[in-house]
Design an enzyme around this catalytic site. Structure first.
Site, short mmCIF file in Angstrom:
data_model
loop_
_atom_site.label_atom_id
_atom_site.label_comp_id
_atom_site.label_asym_id
_atom_site.label_seq_id
_atom_site.Cartn_x
_atom_site.Cartn_y
_atom_site.Cartn_z
N ASP A 53 -54.26 51.36 30.01
CA ASP A 53 -54.48 50.37 31.06
C ASP A 53 -55.44 49.28 30.53
OD1 ASP A 53 -54.05 49.92 34.16
OD2 ASP A 53 -56.23 49.82 33.89
N TYR B 16 -62.34 42.13 35.14
CA TYR B 16 -61.08 41.41 35.31
C TYR B 16 -61.35 39.91 35.48
CZ TYR B 16 -58.10 45.54 35.75
OH TYR B 16 -57.40 46.68 35.49
N HIS C 224 -47.46 55.56 35.04
CA HIS C 224 -48.56 54.74 34.51
C HIS C 224 -49.68 55.60 33.93
CE1 HIS C 224 -51.22 51.29 34.13
NE2 HIS C 224 -52.16 51.98 34.74
#
Length: 276
Positions: free
Chosen positions: A96, A198, A255
């Site tokens: 990720d 982020y 995922h």
């Protein structure tokens, strides 16, 4: 606990002290423990495994200044872990968001990387190209949402992190695993820090702090095909930017591939890193 420039990093370790080093980088919203299922296989194979809580997560420090989460700082944290454990180079694996840091480490500090493994994570050029397609743009809504001030932290933390719990459950994780994963952002200040990473990554892209370069390291991509957040085309790194990549698809995994197929992932990592 390691320290770099006043920022303390919690690092879980397993395996022989004199073994070749493997550094495992977690994603959002996890911490080092997302690797619990694969660390023993690597340790049994003779590797020293280091799984840090990246800055802002878990038991590591959480700087308030958003610039502390620039890609350069995150990469230098990885380099510091390698050097602090007495190595010049290491095998790096990332899942990720941690996969993005793994790619960046290979680009910005290639001399410290011997081999690379990427688990359901994107190459920066690959995602830039794929974001031009409506399918991936719709799946990446949260990246734009995270740019808002304050609101993302409130939304994700409300009702006891209910939205994140549901999202992780929809990914197929069991309740006990979800509880453990969310420990990455439950500590005071951790959720803000994780989202700031982020925000800062967006600014880094705009300011071109990570200019992609060709990666020549041997790369093993491990991809859970039940991925909900990334288009399947992203499993394959762009060939014009990655010269030596092998992609392994796991149809039974999603995922969180290291949880869904921990034994298989552990074996694949051992096989790949043993060639270094």
């Amino acid at each position: 606990m390691l320290e770099r420039d006043g920022v303390r990093l919690h690092v879980a370790q397993l395996g022989p002290e004199d073994g070749p080093l493997v550094v495992l980088l977690h994603g959002f919203p996890a911490r080092w423990s997302t690797w619990r299922g694969v660390m023993p296989a690597l340790a049994r194979a003779g590797f020293l495994v280091a799984a840090p809580d990246m800055r802002g997560y878990g038991d590591s420090d959480k700087p308030v200044d958003r610039s502390a989460y620039s890609i350069v700082e995150l990469v230098e944290d990885v380099v510091h872990v390698v050097k602090a454990l007495g190595r010049e180079r290491a095998c790096i694996a990332g899942h990720d968001f941690g996969g993005g840091i793994a790619w960046a480490t290979a680009m910005l500090r290639p001399e410290v990387v011997s081999r690379l493994a990427i688990l359901n994570a994107v190459h920066p050029v690959g995602i830039e190209r794929q974001m031009r397609k409506p399918s991936q743009l719709a799946k990446s809504w949260y990246v734009l949402f995270f740019l808002l001030p304050t609101v993302p932290e409130w939304f994700l933390a409300r009702n006891g992190y209910a939205f994140l719990e549901k999202s992780l459950a929809d990914d197929g994780l069991a309740k006990d695993v979800i509880a453990d994963v969310l420990e990455g952002v439950r500590a005071p200040g951790a959720l803000r820090s994780a989202i700031d990473a982020y925000r800062q990554s967006f600014l880094d892209a705009v300011r071109k702090r990570l200019v992609p370069v060709v990666v020549d390291h041997p790369v093993r991509v491990i991809w859970g095909d039940r991925e909900r957040h990334l288009d399947p085309e992203l499993a394959d790194p762009p060939r014009d930017w990655v010269t030596n990549a092998q992609v392994t698809h796991l149809p039974e995994a999603g995922h969180w591939v290291q949880h869904d197929a921990s034994e298989r992932v552990g074996a694949l990592l051992v096989e790949h890193f043993a060639k270094s």
